[in-house]
Scaffold this motif. Structure first.
Motif, mmCIF file in Angstrom:
data_model
loop_
_atom_site.group_PDB
_atom_site.id
_atom_site.type_symbol
_atom_site.label_atom_id
_atom_site.label_comp_id
_atom_site.label_asym_id
_atom_site.label_seq_id
_atom_site.Cartn_x
_atom_site.Cartn_y
_atom_site.Cartn_z
ATOM 1 N N ARG A 198 9.565 6.504 -94.936
ATOM 2 C CA ARG A 198 8.248 5.646 -95.030
ATOM 3 C C ARG A 198 7.747 5.206 -93.988
ATOM 4 O O ARG A 198 8.114 5.316 -92.750
ATOM 5 N N LEU A 199 6.226 5.068 -93.851
ATOM 6 C CA LEU A 199 5.393 4.712 -92.795
ATOM 7 C C LEU A 199 5.011 3.317 -93.428
ATOM 8 O O LEU A 199 4.355 3.053 -94.218
ATOM 9 N N TYR A 200 5.192 2.368 -92.532
ATOM 10 C CA TYR A 200 4.482 1.092 -92.641
ATOM 11 C C TYR A 200 3.245 0.740 -91.782
ATOM 12 O O TYR A 200 3.481 1.051 -90.383
ATOM 13 N N ALA A 201 2.122 0.222 -92.013
ATOM 14 C CA ALA A 201 0.871 0.066 -91.316
ATOM 15 C C ALA A 201 0.412 -1.336 -91.541
ATOM 16 O O ALA A 201 0.255 -1.698 -92.742
ATOM 17 N N VAL A 202 0.115 -2.111 -90.431
ATOM 18 C CA VAL A 202 -0.512 -3.582 -90.622
ATOM 19 C C VAL A 202 -2.082 -3.270 -90.978
ATOM 20 O O VAL A 202 -2.412 -2.418 -90.277
ATOM 21 N N ASN A 203 -2.486 -3.951 -92.161
ATOM 22 C CA ASN A 203 -3.932 -3.726 -92.473
ATOM 23 C C ASN A 203 -4.314 -5.127 -91.906
ATOM 24 O O ASN A 203 -4.500 -6.004 -92.669
ATOM 25 N N THR A 204 -4.692 -5.175 -90.572
ATOM 26 C CA THR A 204 -5.144 -6.584 -90.035
ATOM 27 C C THR A 204 -6.331 -7.106 -90.669
ATOM 28 O O THR A 204 -6.301 -8.397 -90.966
ATOM 29 N N PRO A 205 -7.286 -6.419 -91.025
ATOM 30 C CA PRO A 205 -8.385 -7.235 -91.789
ATOM 31 C C PRO A 205 -8.155 -7.794 -93.107
ATOM 32 O O PRO A 205 -8.746 -8.665 -93.387
ATOM 33 N N ASP A 206 -7.426 -6.865 -93.918
ATOM 34 C CA ASP A 206 -6.939 -7.305 -95.153
ATOM 35 C C ASP A 206 -5.871 -7.923 -95.178
ATOM 36 O O ASP A 206 -5.263 -8.633 -96.334
ATOM 37 N N ASN A 207 -5.145 -8.415 -94.232
ATOM 38 C CA ASN A 207 -3.838 -9.474 -94.295
ATOM 39 C C ASN A 207 -2.829 -8.675 -95.133
ATOM 40 O O ASN A 207 -2.008 -9.401 -95.937
ATOM 41 N N ARG A 208 -2.434 -7.376 -94.994
ATOM 42 C CA ARG A 208 -1.663 -6.877 -95.689
ATOM 43 C C ARG A 208 -0.800 -5.943 -94.974
ATOM 44 O O ARG A 208 -1.135 -5.404 -93.759
ATOM 45 N N LEU A 209 0.485 -5.551 -95.602
ATOM 46 C CA LEU A 209 1.361 -4.273 -95.078
ATOM 47 C C LEU A 209 0.983 -3.310 -96.004
ATOM 48 O O LEU A 209 1.320 -3.503 -97.163
ATOM 49 N N VAL A 266 -6.461 16.853 -86.070
ATOM 50 C CA VAL A 266 -6.434 15.922 -86.931
ATOM 51 C C VAL A 266 -6.374 16.525 -88.374
ATOM 52 O O VAL A 266 -7.512 16.808 -88.793
ATOM 53 N N LEU A 267 -5.269 16.285 -88.911
ATOM 54 C CA LEU A 267 -5.143 16.943 -90.332
ATOM 55 C C LEU A 267 -5.701 16.362 -91.444
ATOM 56 O O LEU A 267 -6.002 16.631 -92.636
ATOM 57 N N ALA A 268 -5.505 14.845 -91.232
ATOM 58 C CA ALA A 268 -6.170 13.980 -92.398
ATOM 59 C C ALA A 268 -6.293 12.365 -91.674
ATOM 60 O O ALA A 268 -5.900 12.160 -90.733
ATOM 61 N N ARG A 269 -7.230 12.101 -92.538
ATOM 62 C CA ARG A 269 -7.636 10.507 -92.054
ATOM 63 C C ARG A 269 -7.245 9.648 -93.415
ATOM 64 O O ARG A 269 -7.943 9.856 -94.421
ATOM 65 N N VAL A 270 -6.245 8.841 -93.548
ATOM 66 C CA VAL A 270 -5.900 8.089 -94.523
ATOM 67 C C VAL A 270 -6.457 6.441 -94.421
ATOM 68 O O VAL A 270 -6.028 5.956 -93.556
ATOM 69 N N PRO A 271 -7.470 6.231 -95.404
ATOM 70 C CA PRO A 271 -7.962 5.054 -95.354
ATOM 71 C C PRO A 271 -7.335 3.748 -95.896
ATOM 72 O O PRO A 271 -6.304 4.106 -97.027
ATOM 73 N N MET A 272 -7.323 2.728 -95.077
ATOM 74 C CA MET A 272 -6.770 1.577 -95.691
ATOM 75 C C MET A 272 -8.022 0.568 -96.049
ATOM 76 O O MET A 272 -9.135 0.532 -95.582
ATOM 77 N N TYR A 273 -7.677 -0.329 -97.292
ATOM 78 C CA TYR A 273 -8.918 -0.824 -97.740
ATOM 79 C C TYR A 273 -9.438 -1.878 -96.515
ATOM 80 O O TYR A 273 -8.521 -2.691 -95.943
ATOM 81 N N ASN A 274 -10.591 -2.019 -96.200
ATOM 82 C CA ASN A 274 -11.108 -2.805 -95.504
ATOM 83 C C ASN A 274 -12.381 -3.896 -95.855
ATOM 84 O O ASN A 274 -13.337 -3.588 -96.176
ATOM 85 N N PRO A 275 -11.904 -5.116 -95.545
ATOM 86 C CA PRO A 275 -12.983 -6.209 -96.332
ATOM 87 C C PRO A 275 -13.909 -6.452 -95.192
ATOM 88 O O PRO A 275 -14.827 -7.218 -95.689
ATOM 89 N N GLU A 276 -14.018 -5.838 -94.181
ATOM 90 C CA GLU A 276 -14.954 -6.259 -93.261
ATOM 91 C C GLU A 276 -16.535 -5.622 -93.545
ATOM 92 O O GLU A 276 -16.353 -4.608 -94.165
#
Length: 933
Positions: A71-82, A496-506
């Motif tokens: 598993r990979l864990y990423a902080v989604n800083t603008p969305d206040n989520r892991l 760069v093989l892929a760019r996986v987006p995280m939801y961004n409310p900005e």
């Protein structure tokens, strides 16, 4: 970099608000009945606020792999989520997300079943259960010191959590001693992860270690867990400012003392540096005997993680000095135990911006050098990553070969298990630098673009902040902050093989403008300098710089003037070319605060008449646009950036906010001393004005004009004359607590004598006022004119025998350290209600709801229901509405009861006014509750 609105992007919240609010009420009203109506009545001031508050918190450890690599864990800083991903040979599969605190900046996996997240604005740690087969959920929230930044696990079995925080905050169990000399300003909180204290509100730390440096940032741990390394953040470089009176007494400033037209310039302070034996200026002249403190420059500390409790190693074995000025991240080489520290080293001893024609000196393009320092056995070896740059070479147009070889603002690192290859994220270059560690340690590496992985997406920079290496799959996972994605990279092919987006409310006004703060390839000819070199993550670098330009000439001071004091010394009433040292000011909170720079010399006041809220001197957008000259004269570009790009930069930067004040009580009350200081601050004098007449404190100022960031917090943008020899803008007062740590100053004629003894080791070389030469607020208030005996202030500080002058000064100092800001102290705070801590959590929740009823925050709650995370929004009168249609309106008591019946935890967060709907029940801010989508 494009500044156009991409197809399909939303408008900014201010453009959306009129349409969004009625849609939300209409769609949820039928399902939620009277509770939705309550939402229209609660906290009216919040209704017009933006749904997104920009703090620009710097990510420290934004990615982590589980120990088994699955598993990979990423902080989604603008969305206040892991965000949680399943790692496969074909790429990343998103498994879900968990709401944590505000501004998460670091994550670490304790084991395969538990992950901890550091919430920078919430002063908290989210402990998350991620057992396979179960829905991930927050099971505890630990309350720690102010602005936590990093976390590692070390000690026996690596079951101890180490967390860096500032030595202050409302959750600390001690007095931070903000007015006491010789106190470390960095803390490391240590928790036993297996015994957090189940009945406590915020956890029970094993120990809180105080380190003798300024606010800390990075941590690293040895492979066996026995040693933890903790680094300061703004650790300085042994420079300080000498007060202008001291400089004058010892013969005056080094040449030049006139501009290129021969016009006499004002007397100023002077920056000097301790070279190990003497205090010297840039010309090498000594200034010994006029600095009343020492700067040991302790940067990185070694902690015995196995001791009970963990402690810093004693003596020289426990500290490294001279590592760098701004320390970003650390990593330990698993093969040889050496510690690598990404950092920048400031060139603030050198004087002047501009071409350097008249004075023969300029820092243009040579601000902070990007480096990696290697620590081992008490020694420090620093490596300049851009040693190919000739700082004396003419400024070259872009693109050029020097720029292509450069790496700017090195932050996160990853290293191979054999310790032979190091990967470095260069935030300011949109690249990953690849280093042979033996060559790095021996300083035999040759900077080359062939050793870079370019991460640009369609030619646009992406801003890498952190990375992890998956050697089993030959992959690098890189968090890219500008687009809020995870780049999947093959380190062998550099593709760069892929760019996986995280939801961004900005909104686009933030995402499109952010790169201009950091992108050194675009900002400077040599590719090393950007605005973020000194304005670190939009804040400051805790230094002073002498950035006058002798090749320029005097310009008029436009006014308006709040106060013109009597001339106690020779004064200069316009804005001269040589201004002397000025401490770096923050880019936070500039909206609605008038002209920029200490002197207010970035202004539209000379272009049009001035009137609040946005004309002339009070036009912040126009003022920021005048920084175009800095791209050429300071960063070292051949020409200004295009106007559309500057407009996008302006849109972004004027949204950056100050965090809540960490000294003031969470209920927004004042201590008796703070209240007494406030009373004096507002007390008018018969002869002149109250402090507040210049340092305006009006939280709603210009709200009637629709100002999105209303309020004056220490200034309304006017000028003051004759307080120092040159004009100054009245400064705001929101961040004084950040400048604590310099104590000690010789007697000078312009300050009443007293408290002039030697003070020994201190953590900062710059204090207060424009030049940082006055060590404390207390000393500043000893300036003649503030006192009763001078005859200038009938209500001034009474220094007569038996008078209470110093008592009053201390009280005003306490108030200023707790000064009001745009957001109330409660914003960001959290509590997790569990089956064990209900009694302790109840009082804290009472506080949250009381502050929400006062309009100081919104309150949201999150809990896990089956596989789904359910959100709740407090709407007043002890009622909550839910993101899930199956939940009707719930009272506070019923909400807690439901959580208990479901055997799940319930986490409450106080969020900025106006953001509760988005964070609590409508993640994409489209007017439809999450449960309907």
């Amino acid at each position: 970099m494009s500044t156009k609105l991409p197809p399909g992007e939303r408008h900014s919240p201010s453009q959306e608000s009129e349409a969004r609010t009625p849609i939300l009420r209409r769609r949820v009203g039928a399902a939620l009945g009277f509770a939705a109506a309550l939402a229209t009545l609660a906290a009216p001031a919040a209704a017009e606020a933006s749904s997104f508050a920009l703090f620009e918190s710097g990510q420290v450890r934004p990615l982590a792999l589980s120990p088994d690599g699955s598993r990979l864990y990423a902080v989604n800083t603008p969305d206040n989520r892991l965000e949680i991903f399943h790692v496969t040979t074909l790429g990343l599969i998103h498994l879900g997300s968990v709401t944590v605190g505000l501004e998460p900046v670091a994550v670490a996996a304790r084991n395969n079943d538990e992950v901890w997240v550091v919430n920078h604005l919430s002063d908290s740690i989210s402990v998350i259960d991620v057992k396979p087969g179960l829905a991930p959920r927050v099971v505890r929230t630990l309350l720690v010191g102010d602005e936590p930044r990093d976390i590692v696990f070390g000690g026996p079995g690596k079951n101890r959590a180490f967390i860096t925080t500032a030595h202050r905050g409302q959750n600390v169990p001690f007095d931070p001693q903000l007015t006491t000399p010789g106190i470390g300003r960095a803390d490391v909180w240590v928790f036993d992860a297996a015994n957090l204290g189940p009945n406590t509100l915020g956890g029970a730390p094993l120990n809180i270690l105080t380190l003798f440096t300024d606010t800390p940032r990075a941590l690293a741990v040895s492979p066996d867990g026995s040693r933890v390394y903790a680094a300061g953040f703004h650790t300085g470089n042994r420079t300080t400012s000498l007060h202008r009176d001291l400089v004058a007494q010892l013969g005056g400033l080094p040449a030049p003392r006139v501009d290129s037209d021969g016009v006499k310039q004002p007397p100023t302070a002077l920056i000097v540096k301790f070279d190990g034996q003497h205090w010297v200026d840039y010309d090498g002249d000594t200034w010994d005997g006029v600095v009343n403190f020492t700067l040991p420059d302790k940067d990185v500390f070694v902690i015995d993680a196995a001791a009970n409790p963990p402690v810093k190693l004693p003596g020289a074995s426990g500290v490294y000095s001279g590592v760098g000025t701004i320390l970003f991240n650390m990593i330990v080489n698993p093969a040889n135990g050496k510690v690598y520290v990404t950092n920048t080293e400031a060139n603030n001893l050198q004087r002047f911006e501009g071409p350097g024609t008249f004075a023969g000196s300029t820092v243009r393009g040579h601000l902070h050098e990007s480096r990696i320092s290697i620590l081992k056995n008490g020694t420090v070896s620093s490596r300049h990553l851009n040693k190919h740059i000739d700082y004396n070479a003419p400024v070259a147009p872009l693109p050029n070969a020097t720029n292509a070889k450069s790496l700017a603002t090195p932050v996160g690192m990853a290293i191979t298990q054999n310790g032979q290859k190091l990967y470095v994220a260069a935030l300011g270059s949109s690249k990953i630098g690849i280093f042979d560690t033996a060559q790095l340690e021996n300083d035999t590496f040759v900077p080359s673009a062939s050793n870079h992985i370019v991460l640009d997406d369609g030619g646009e920079p992406v801003g890498p902040t952190g990375l992890v290496l998956d050697e089993a799959r030959n992959r690098l996972y890189v968090l890219t902050r500008f687009d809020n994605k995870i780049a999947v990279v093959n380190p062998t092919t550099k593709a760069v093989l892929a760019r996986v987006p995280m939801y961004n409310p900005e909104p686009p006004s933030i995402t499109e403008g952010r790169p201009y703060l950091y992108d050194a390839r675009f900002s400077s000819s040599n590719g090393e300098s950007s605005c973020a070199s000194c304005h670190v993550f939009g804040d400051f670098d805790s230094l002073a710089w002498d950035l006058g330009n002798p090749d320029e000439t005097t310009i008029p001071m436009p006014g308006p003037v709040a106060l013109a004091l009597p001339e106690f010394f020779e004064t200069f009433d316009n804005l001269d070319a040589l201004k002397g040292p000025m401490t770096t000011q923050s880019l936070r909170g500039m909206a609605n605060h008038g002209p920029m720079h200490w002197r207010g010399d970035r202004t539209m006041g000379n272009a049009e008449p001035s009137a609040q809220p946005n004309d002339g001197t009070f036009d912040e957008r126009g003022a920021f646009a005048t920084f175009q000259g800095g791209f050429v004269g300071l960063l070292g570009r051949t020409q200004p950036i295009p106007p559309d790009d500057m407009e996008a930069f302006t849109d972004f930067v004027l949204q950056i906010m100050y965090p809540p004040n960490p000294i003031r009580h969470l209920d927004n009350s004042l201590t008796p001393d703070q209240q007494a200081g406030r009373d004096h601050f507002f007390t008018p004098d018969a002869a002149i004005l109250a402090c507040e007449d210049c340092h305006r404190l009006a939280p709603d100022a210009n709200a009637a004009f629709g100002e999105p960031f209303p309020g004056f917090f220490g200034t309304d943008g006017r000028y003051v004359l004759n307080e120092v020899p040159q004009p100054m803008k009245v400064p705001h007062l929101r961040n004084l607590y950040q400048k604590v740590g310099m104590f000690g100053m010789p007697a000078v004629p312009s300050i009443l004598p007293g408290h002039n003894e030697l003070t020994g080791d201190q953590v900062r070389g710059f204090g207060f006022l424009n030049d940082g030469a006055e060590d404390t607020i207390f000393r500043f208030m000893h300036s003649p004119g503030f006192d009763l005996l001078s005859g200038f202030s009938p209500n001034g500080f009474d220094d007569r025998p038996g008078g209470d002058g110093d008592i009053k000064r201390r009280q005003v100092e306490q108030f200023l350290l707790a000064f009001d800001s745009n957001l109330a102290p409660i914003v960001g705070q959290q509590v997790t209600w569990t089956s064990h801590n209900g009694a302790a959590a109840s009082g804290r929740l009472d506080l949250f709801l009381a502050r929400a009823d006062e309009g100081e925050c919104d309150v949201v709650a999150k809990m896990r229901f089956g596989l789904e995370e359910i959100g709740f929004l407090y709407v007043g009168a002890s009622q909550f509405v839910s993101s899930q249609p199956s939940f009707g309106p719930l009272s506070r008591a019923m909400l807690v009861l439901v959580a208990n019946l479901l055997h799940t935890e319930l986490t409450f967060t106080a969020v900025p006014p106006g953001s509760g709907e988005r964070i609590g029940i409508d993640r994409d801010d489209d007017g439809i509750c999450d449960g309907y989508e």
